[in-house]
Design a protein around this motif. Sequence first.
Motif, PDB file in Angstrom:
ATOM      1  N   ASP A   1       9.364  -2.311  18.799  1.00  0.00           N
ATOM      2  CA  ASP A   1       7.947  -2.340  19.169  1.00  0.00           C
ATOM      3  C   ASP A   1       7.061  -2.310  17.931  1.00  0.00           C
ATOM      4  O   ASP A   1       6.044  -3.005  17.863  1.00  0.00           O
ATOM      5  N   GLN A   2       7.461  -1.508  16.936  1.00  0.00           N
ATOM      6  CA  GLN A   2       6.623  -1.398  15.748  1.00  0.00           C
ATOM      7  C   GLN A   2       6.663  -2.669  14.910  1.00  0.00           C
ATOM      8  O   GLN A   2       5.661  -3.050  14.298  1.00  0.00           O
ATOM      9  N   GLU A   3       7.797  -3.341  14.875  1.00  0.00           N
ATOM     10  CA  GLU A   3       7.864  -4.616  14.162  1.00  0.00           C
ATOM     11  C   GLU A   3       6.925  -5.635  14.799  1.00  0.00           C
ATOM     12  O   GLU A   3       6.264  -6.415  14.101  1.00  0.00           O
ATOM     13  N   MET A   4       6.835  -5.612  16.125  1.00  0.00           N
ATOM     14  CA  MET A   4       5.920  -6.524  16.801  1.00  0.00           C
ATOM     15  C   MET A   4       4.468  -6.137  16.515  1.00  0.00           C
ATOM     16  O   MET A   4       3.615  -7.003  16.313  1.00  0.00           O
ATOM     17  N   ARG A   5       4.183  -4.848  16.488  1.00  0.00           N
ATOM     18  CA  ARG A   5       2.812  -4.417  16.160  1.00  0.00           C
ATOM     19  C   ARG A   5       2.443  -4.876  14.743  1.00  0.00           C
ATOM     20  O   ARG A   5       1.314  -5.305  14.500  1.00  0.00           O
TER      21      ARG A   5
ATOM     22  N   ALA B   1      15.298   3.359  12.277  1.00  0.00           N
ATOM     23  CA  ALA B   1      15.550   3.245  10.842  1.00  0.00           C
ATOM     24  C   ALA B   1      14.279   2.862  10.089  1.00  0.00           C
ATOM     25  O   ALA B   1      13.395   2.192  10.624  1.00  0.00           O
ATOM     26  N   VAL B   2      14.221   3.292   8.835  1.00  0.00           N
ATOM     27  CA  VAL B   2      13.045   3.028   8.008  1.00  0.00           C
ATOM     28  C   VAL B   2      12.759   1.537   7.933  1.00  0.00           C
ATOM     29  O   VAL B   2      11.617   1.094   8.105  1.00  0.00           O
ATOM     30  N   ASP B   3      13.807   0.727   7.684  1.00  0.00           N
ATOM     31  CA  ASP B   3      13.576  -0.707   7.517  1.00  0.00           C
ATOM     32  C   ASP B   3      13.359  -1.430   8.837  1.00  0.00           C
ATOM     33  O   ASP B   3      13.119  -2.634   8.859  1.00  0.00           O
ATOM     34  N   ARG B   4      13.418  -0.695   9.947  1.00  0.00           N
ATOM     35  CA  ARG B   4      13.021  -1.266  11.233  1.00  0.00           C
ATOM     36  C   ARG B   4      11.706  -0.644  11.702  1.00  0.00           C
ATOM     37  O   ARG B   4      11.359  -0.702  12.874  1.00  0.00           O
ATOM     38  N   GLN B   5      11.011  -0.034  10.760  1.00  0.00           N
ATOM     39  CA  GLN B   5       9.656   0.492  10.950  1.00  0.00           C
ATOM     40  C   GLN B   5       9.601   1.749  11.812  1.00  0.00           C
ATOM     41  O   GLN B   5       8.543   2.130  12.316  1.00  0.00           O
ATOM     42  N   GLY B   6      10.752   2.428  11.975  1.00  0.00           N
ATOM     43  CA  GLY B   6      10.782   3.636  12.794  1.00  0.00           C
ATOM     44  C   GLY B   6       9.983   4.782  12.212  1.00  0.00           C
ATOM     45  O   GLY B   6       9.347   5.549  12.943  1.00  0.00           O
TER      46      GLY B   6
ATOM     47  N   LYS C   1       2.997   0.364   4.548  1.00  0.00           N
ATOM     48  CA  LYS C   1       4.412   0.052   4.338  1.00  0.00           C
ATOM     49  C   LYS C   1       4.924   0.641   3.030  1.00  0.00           C
ATOM     50  O   LYS C   1       6.096   1.007   2.919  1.00  0.00           O
ATOM     51  N   ARG C   2       4.047   0.736   2.064  1.00  0.00           N
ATOM     52  CA  ARG C   2       4.448   1.308   0.778  1.00  0.00           C
ATOM     53  C   ARG C   2       4.899   2.756   0.951  1.00  0.00           C
ATOM     54  O   ARG C   2       5.829   3.216   0.282  1.00  0.00           O
ATOM     55  N   TRP C   3       4.265   3.469   1.871  1.00  0.00           N
ATOM     56  CA  TRP C   3       4.588   4.878   2.097  1.00  0.00           C
ATOM     57  C   TRP C   3       5.718   5.074   3.107  1.00  0.00           C
ATOM     58  O   TRP C   3       6.488   6.028   3.009  1.00  0.00           O
ATOM     59  N   PHE C   4       5.807   4.154   4.085  1.00  0.00           N
ATOM     60  CA  PHE C   4       6.656   4.423   5.240  1.00  0.00           C
ATOM     61  C   PHE C   4       7.771   3.410   5.512  1.00  0.00           C
ATOM     62  O   PHE C   4       8.627   3.684   6.346  1.00  0.00           O
ATOM     63  N   SER C   5       7.787   2.274   4.862  1.00  0.00           N
ATOM     64  CA  SER C   5       8.668   1.201   5.326  1.00  0.00           C
ATOM     65  C   SER C   5       9.696   0.715   4.323  1.00  0.00           C
ATOM     66  O   SER C   5      10.308  -0.328   4.537  1.00  0.00           O
ATOM     67  N   ARG C   6       9.891   1.430   3.263  1.00  0.00           N
ATOM     68  CA  ARG C   6      10.888   1.023   2.278  1.00  0.00           C
ATOM     69  C   ARG C   6      12.007   2.052   2.227  1.00  0.00           C
ATOM     70  O   ARG C   6      11.774   3.239   2.427  1.00  0.00           O
TER      71      ARG C   6
END
Length: 371
Positions: A149-153, A191-196, A166-171
């Motif tokens: 859902d977050q990837e779609m958002r 998972a982090v790289d799935r935007q969780g 993304k710099r803070w939360f997605s790497r």
Amino acid sequence: MKIDLKNITVRELVEGYVDKAEEGVRGYGGKLNIRPAYQREFIYKDKQRNEVIHTVRKGFPLNTMYWVVAGEGYELMDGQQRTISLCQYVNNEFFIDIEGSPHIFANLTKERQEQILNYELRIYFCEGTDQERLDWFRIINIAGLKLTDQEMRNAIYTGTWLADAKRWFSRRNCPAYQVGDRYVDTSGENAVDRQGLLETALKWITGGKDDKVEAYMALHQHDADGQALWQHYQSVINWVQVVFPNTRKEMKGLDWGKFYRDHGQRIDLNAATLEARIKELIDDDEVQSVKGIYEYLLTGNEKTLNLRTFDDKMKRKVYEQQSGVCPDCRKPFDISAMEADHIVPWHKGGKTVFENCQMRCLPCNRAKSGK
């Protein structure tokens, strides 16, 4: 949507390949945006990545990919994992095993290099509106690893705010992960790289509802940065560390955002007192859920502890002893119309044993417990 099928060689694909992380990933002479907003981060495992190269090396067919016409160039709509695998290999960024020996691209014979570079990829070139592209992307991803859902958002609300968030939360190993890994579930689709991790932070600051998350992203889409989200996330984690300083595995994945929202301003939460109570509850055989202890200590809701219940054999024994009569209303009932109840409740020291069990009719028991 207009769709045309064309063949593109690996040689053409990897020309001008660059990966500048936040600044973008490009190929096909700089004309192909390999990681547009609706694409996830590269998540192939080594085995999957290597199999792409072996498939091409052996001349086997590779699944069709989809590119979107975007101005003077293209965006990669489906096939990012395969594309980056090919580009990275030709760029000598990893090796594959051939006949028992590791080979980067530069180690291959000229013949084998040409075999890979001349391999033709089947590409659908798609042209349409933003919404058509997004709808098509949803459809073609059904058979593969579906977007979260977050990837779609992220695809919908791309902008300056998201780029900074993304710099803070997605790497991998990002600041939010380093600070909160002991408290936030980052497994599977989280998972982090799935935007969780980004989704968790958004739910913490908005109250947890999907529509509120989307409203927040829409409101802040063009903000200069995501500092407010990062600061709130840190506030939650800092509060947890102050109130519950001894970390346990059961703390991971709890809704700390809600707990902070509901209890963050309380001044009666003493860390030493809470820790002593946690140890008591862990040692209590009646408590079946250590994970629920934290919510119980904050809310007083015993249901979160998953307290032991009377088993069917004990219920039957007590029912027969009572001759099926409810001790409150003094009326007889079938056992299916009765519930087991603690004579002395757990919070007053009662145990789940035969001597502390009574069978009440449903109306009387639920009137007592307020169910």
